[in-house]
Design a protein around this motif. Structure first.
Motif, mmCIF file in Angstrom:
data_model
loop_
_atom_site.group_PDB
_atom_site.id
_atom_site.type_symbol
_atom_site.label_atom_id
_atom_site.label_comp_id
_atom_site.label_asym_id
_atom_site.label_seq_id
_atom_site.Cartn_x
_atom_site.Cartn_y
_atom_site.Cartn_z
ATOM 1 N N LEU A 178 -11.892 10.494 -60.927
ATOM 2 C CA LEU A 178 -11.292 9.993 -61.760
ATOM 3 C C LEU A 178 -12.090 11.479 -62.415
ATOM 4 C CD1 LEU A 178 -11.632 6.913 -63.008
ATOM 5 C CD2 LEU A 178 -9.577 8.337 -62.962
ATOM 6 N N ALA A 179 -13.542 11.888 -61.806
ATOM 7 C CA ALA A 179 -14.418 12.686 -62.485
ATOM 8 C C ALA A 179 -14.266 13.881 -61.867
ATOM 9 C CB ALA A 179 -15.816 12.405 -62.107
ATOM 10 N N ALA A 180 -13.714 14.785 -60.786
ATOM 11 C CA ALA A 180 -12.393 15.521 -60.173
ATOM 12 C C ALA A 180 -11.876 15.782 -61.174
ATOM 13 C CB ALA A 180 -11.729 15.604 -58.569
ATOM 14 N N ALA A 181 -10.743 15.075 -61.436
ATOM 15 C CA ALA A 181 -10.020 15.097 -62.377
ATOM 16 C C ALA A 181 -9.889 15.373 -63.813
ATOM 17 C CB ALA A 181 -8.475 13.824 -62.268
ATOM 18 N N VAL A 182 -11.225 15.088 -64.533
ATOM 19 C CA VAL A 182 -11.811 15.080 -65.243
ATOM 20 C C VAL A 182 -11.559 17.129 -65.790
ATOM 21 C CG1 VAL A 182 -13.228 15.051 -67.412
ATOM 22 C CG2 VAL A 182 -12.083 13.130 -66.378
ATOM 23 N N GLY A 183 -13.345 17.055 -64.216
ATOM 24 C CA GLY A 183 -13.374 18.161 -64.393
ATOM 25 C C GLY A 183 -12.157 19.880 -64.540
ATOM 26 N N CYS A 184 -11.233 18.931 -63.181
ATOM 27 C CA CYS A 184 -10.607 20.179 -63.665
ATOM 28 C C CYS A 184 -9.217 20.135 -64.836
ATOM 29 C CB CYS A 184 -9.226 19.557 -61.985
ATOM 30 S SG CYS A 184 -9.710 19.811 -60.474
ATOM 31 N N LEU A 185 -8.870 18.852 -65.612
ATOM 32 C CA LEU A 185 -8.740 18.857 -67.166
ATOM 33 C C LEU A 185 -9.102 20.315 -68.097
ATOM 34 C CD1 LEU A 185 -6.928 15.800 -66.907
ATOM 35 C CD2 LEU A 185 -5.847 16.887 -67.060
ATOM 36 N N ILE A 186 -10.414 20.172 -67.858
ATOM 37 C CA ILE A 186 -10.971 20.808 -68.992
ATOM 38 C C ILE A 186 -11.134 21.651 -68.447
ATOM 39 C CG2 ILE A 186 -13.806 21.102 -69.568
ATOM 40 C CD1 ILE A 186 -14.321 17.739 -69.310
ATOM 41 N N GLY A 194 -8.778 23.293 -67.008
ATOM 42 C CA GLY A 194 -7.448 23.790 -66.919
ATOM 43 C C GLY A 194 -7.294 23.506 -68.648
ATOM 44 N N LEU A 195 -7.314 23.161 -69.162
ATOM 45 C CA LEU A 195 -6.874 22.889 -70.664
ATOM 46 C C LEU A 195 -7.793 23.629 -71.830
ATOM 47 C CD1 LEU A 195 -5.865 19.119 -71.002
ATOM 48 C CD2 LEU A 195 -4.443 21.508 -70.020
ATOM 49 N N TYR A 196 -9.033 24.096 -71.489
ATOM 50 C CA TYR A 196 -10.216 24.353 -72.539
ATOM 51 C C TYR A 196 -10.546 25.426 -71.878
ATOM 52 C CZ TYR A 196 -14.608 25.798 -74.361
ATOM 53 O OH TYR A 196 -15.562 25.752 -75.447
ATOM 54 N N ALA A 197 -10.733 25.610 -70.499
ATOM 55 C CA ALA A 197 -11.051 27.649 -70.053
ATOM 56 C C ALA A 197 -9.699 28.361 -69.630
ATOM 57 C CB ALA A 197 -11.895 27.965 -69.147
ATOM 58 N N ASN A 198 -8.748 27.561 -69.305
ATOM 59 C CA ASN A 198 -7.171 28.270 -68.922
ATOM 60 C C ASN A 198 -8.068 28.770 -67.327
ATOM 61 O OD1 ASN A 198 -4.516 28.948 -68.769
ATOM 62 N ND2 ASN A 198 -4.816 30.504 -70.168
ATOM 63 N N TYR A 199 -8.343 28.338 -66.581
ATOM 64 C CA TYR A 199 -8.344 28.966 -65.608
ATOM 65 C C TYR A 199 -7.931 28.654 -64.069
ATOM 66 C CZ TYR A 199 -10.675 32.922 -67.783
ATOM 67 O OH TYR A 199 -11.146 34.036 -68.280
ATOM 68 N N PRO A 200 -7.556 29.052 -63.274
ATOM 69 C CA PRO A 200 -7.047 28.407 -61.850
ATOM 70 C C PRO A 200 -8.406 27.961 -61.159
ATOM 71 C CG PRO A 200 -6.942 30.545 -61.401
ATOM 72 C CD PRO A 200 -7.727 30.470 -63.179
ATOM 73 N N PHE A 201 -9.522 27.180 -61.453
ATOM 74 C CA PHE A 201 -10.471 26.425 -60.868
ATOM 75 C C PHE A 201 -10.673 25.168 -60.317
ATOM 76 C CE2 PHE A 201 -12.158 30.683 -63.301
ATOM 77 C CZ PHE A 201 -11.460 31.883 -62.169
ATOM 78 N N ALA A 202 -11.180 24.203 -59.504
ATOM 79 C CA ALA A 202 -10.932 23.223 -59.600
ATOM 80 C C ALA A 202 -12.426 22.517 -59.393
ATOM 81 C CB ALA A 202 -9.926 22.819 -58.481
ATOM 82 N N LEU A 203 -12.835 21.612 -59.462
ATOM 83 C CA LEU A 203 -13.759 20.874 -59.811
ATOM 84 C C LEU A 203 -13.719 19.729 -59.080
ATOM 85 C CD1 LEU A 203 -13.703 22.459 -62.608
ATOM 86 C CD2 LEU A 203 -15.654 21.542 -63.476
ATOM 87 N N ALA A 204 -14.707 19.332 -58.546
ATOM 88 C CA ALA A 204 -15.174 17.775 -58.224
ATOM 89 C C ALA A 204 -16.701 17.952 -57.930
ATOM 90 C CB ALA A 204 -14.470 18.031 -56.564
ATOM 91 N N PRO A 205 -17.159 16.440 -57.336
ATOM 92 C CA PRO A 205 -18.599 16.000 -57.320
ATOM 93 C C PRO A 205 -18.773 17.654 -55.499
ATOM 94 C CG PRO A 205 -16.997 13.882 -57.392
ATOM 95 C CD PRO A 205 -16.522 15.287 -57.153
ATOM 96 N N GLY A 206 -19.726 17.944 -55.822
ATOM 97 C CA GLY A 206 -20.246 19.415 -55.054
ATOM 98 C C GLY A 206 -21.273 18.662 -53.699
ATOM 99 N N MET A 207 -20.682 19.114 -52.697
ATOM 100 C CA MET A 207 -21.599 19.221 -51.156
ATOM 101 C C MET A 207 -22.840 19.557 -51.286
ATOM 102 S SD MET A 207 -19.001 17.335 -49.393
ATOM 103 C CE MET A 207 -19.943 17.683 -47.593
ATOM 104 N N GLY A 208 -23.734 18.529 -50.946
ATOM 105 C CA GLY A 208 -25.094 18.997 -50.531
ATOM 106 C C GLY A 208 -25.917 18.193 -51.668
ATOM 107 N N LEU A 209 -25.698 18.486 -52.949
ATOM 108 C CA LEU A 209 -26.908 17.364 -54.129
ATOM 109 C C LEU A 209 -26.135 16.402 -53.918
ATOM 110 C CD1 LEU A 209 -26.217 19.914 -57.550
ATOM 111 C CD2 LEU A 209 -27.386 19.216 -56.288
ATOM 112 N N ALA A 242 -4.863 23.878 -62.360
ATOM 113 C CA ALA A 242 -6.216 23.238 -62.344
ATOM 114 C C ALA A 242 -5.642 21.672 -62.859
ATOM 115 C CB ALA A 242 -7.509 23.862 -62.817
ATOM 116 N N VAL A 243 -4.773 21.433 -63.528
ATOM 117 C CA VAL A 243 -3.625 20.672 -64.205
ATOM 118 C C VAL A 243 -2.659 19.656 -63.100
ATOM 119 C CG1 VAL A 243 -2.463 19.927 -65.988
ATOM 120 C CG2 VAL A 243 -3.929 22.091 -66.745
ATOM 121 N N VAL A 244 -2.315 21.071 -62.101
ATOM 122 C CA VAL A 244 -1.928 20.137 -61.225
ATOM 123 C C VAL A 244 -2.766 19.558 -59.984
ATOM 124 C CG1 VAL A 244 0.077 20.927 -58.962
ATOM 125 C CG2 VAL A 244 -0.253 21.883 -61.289
ATOM 126 N N CYS A 245 -4.370 20.517 -59.998
ATOM 127 C CA CYS A 245 -4.497 19.443 -59.005
ATOM 128 C C CYS A 245 -5.353 18.537 -59.516
ATOM 129 C CB CYS A 245 -5.981 20.690 -59.232
ATOM 130 S SG CYS A 245 -7.181 20.211 -57.446
#
Length: 447
Positions: free
Chosen positions: A74-82, A84-99, A338-341
């Motif tokens: 859900l965190a990844a989906a919410v991040g990707c939606l924001i 995609g829909l707000y910034a309109n860039y093809p960048f995907a998000l998810a909980p980060g490795m390392g942190l 990002a929305v597809v992701c």
């Protein structure tokens, strides 16, 4: 008759195409719906390993594995939606490795804070990141931190991941004489962890789509055949998120001892995101003539908002993934990618039994692979300038050796300020670096 049916279908598709055009400016970015869908699928396959890895890591902090799995998706989906829909860039998000590893093994495991307090620190860092973006001081912060320390930060996180991967696989173990030593490399767990890493590296070299996920699944299949894990099915309803939802302790995170932890969450996310955005945007030819990303503020706000929202669900810091470059290479140019992701992460919610079968040693190979990618940043450091190289090495090596990203960051800043000043090059040090060096020194001395 068939012609009339095709005409009717075309008429129904036209409004949908118009909506997508207005939302994502497809023609302006010289892309199509089909191209964006393929790009979104490509990005998802390259980063879907996080749905296997994150629950394994976060459960080490005592969190419910099923709830973390749901929170991760859900965190990844919410991040990707924001994004995609707000910034309109093809960048995907998810909980980060390392942190996520820092969260479980250091903040909770070593420092003794509860995972609820750790989630509170993630929330605070996300809010601070969001404020830096809203008030447009993020660029000042980024520019004021030396490039060598920024590169060392990423490399140190990579080395930190490496030692966690080797430890979890039993390849390295504690030793009273030498601190660490080689473990039983002939054990099934160690062999399968090594196989996971070798497979992932080889598949990545061959540019196999979803190399990390394939490596994890192959080793899980072998473990299943050997009777090391039990088959639990493939599809089911998503696990409840109740054990982690809104369980964060924000008040507990307002503790002097948590300052360095919040800084660590903030700095790693800030620099990792900025670097990923610029490098991926450059690949997509989205940068302007000055080499800047138009609307970068929106992209950073999407990232910081996702971190804050993710912590409410029960996930560690959400960040922009460098794997987005795979989608860009496949033609992704707009937020539709990002929305597809996001849609695919929501679909993944129904595969929790598969995730539950994946053993820690299967994901250890993925951690090692990500560690290799992150340590590559050391190659850009100016090794001929000892005043740049020495603090960078201290920052990078102290993360795994002190088993703390926060300690590595703090010691790196202190060394940078001292070495530059004593070398007569105090003009190279920004006010913000001096301020952080003093703050970190006070933390070591008094807390």
């Amino acid at each position: 008759m068939s012609q009339s049916k095709s005409t009717a279908a075309a008429n129904r598709a036209a409004p949908q195409a118009n909506i997508l055009e207005r939302l994502f400016k497809l023609s302006e970015r010289k892309t199509t719906v089909r191209q964006e869908v393929i790009a979104g699928l490509t990005t998802f396959l390259t980063m879907a390993y996080i749905i296997f890895v994150n629950p394994n890591i976060m459960s080490a902090a005592g969190m419910d594995q099923g709830a973390v799995f749901t929170a991760t998706c859900l965190a990844a989906a919410v991040g990707c939606l924001i994004m995609g829909l707000y910034a309109n860039y093809p960048f995907a998000l998810a909980p980060g490795m390392g942190l996520n590893a820092f969260f479980s093994y250091v903040v909770v495991g070593e420092m003794g804070y509860s995972w609820q307090v750790a989630l509170g620190a993630v929330f605070i860092s996300g809010v601070v990141f969001l404020l830096l973006s809203i008030f447009k001081v993020r660029q000042w912060v980024i520019d004021s931190i030396p490039m060598s320390l920024r590169q060392a930060l990423a490399a140190g996180v990579g080395l930190f991941l490496a030692i966690i991967a080797l430890k979890s696989a039993g390849i390295v173990t504690a030793s009273p004489a030498t601190l660490v030593t080689l473990g039983d490399v002939t054990s099934t767990e160690a062999v399968l962890a090594a196989l996971s890493f070798v497979l992932i590296a080889a598949l990545a070299y061959r540019r196999m789509l979803g190399a990390v996920m394939i490596g994890i699944l192959i080793v899980t299949g072998i473990a299943l055949a050997l009777g090391k894990v039990q088959y639990g099915g493939l599809v089911s309803a998503p696990p409840s998120m109740a054990p982690t939802f809104m369980q964060l302790d924000i008040a507990g995170a307002f503790n002097v001892g948590m300052i360095s932890v919040i800084f660590a969450f903030l700095f790693v996310d800030l620099f990792d995101t900025a670097g990923t955005l610029l490098s991926t945007a450059d690949r997509a030819k989205l940068l302007d003539k000055k080499g800047q990303l138009p609307g970068m503020g929106k992209a950073l706000m999407a990232d910081s908002s996702a971190s804050a929202v993710g912590s409410l669900m029960g996930s560690s810091t959400t960040t922009t993934y460098v794997e987005s470059t795979a989608g860009v290479a496949a033609g992704g140019r707009t937020g539709l990618t990002a929305v597809v992701c996001a849609g695919l992460f929501l679909l993944a919610l129904f595969f929790s039994p598969l995730v539950g079968m994946v053993p820690a040693y299967a994901t250890a190979g993925a951690l090692m692979y990500v560690a290799v990618l992150m340590t590559s940043g050391l190659s850009t450091i100016d090794w001929d300038d000892i005043t740049e190289a020495a603090p960078a090495v201290i920052a990078a090596v102290m993360m795994p050796l002190s088993f703390s990203i926060a300690n590595g960051i703090a010691l790196g800043f202190i060394c940078y300020a001292l070495i530059k000043t004593l070398s007569g090059r105090h003009k190279d040090v920004s006010i913000s670096v001096y301020a952080l060096a003093v703050l970190f020194t006070a933390k070591f001395v008094f807390f």
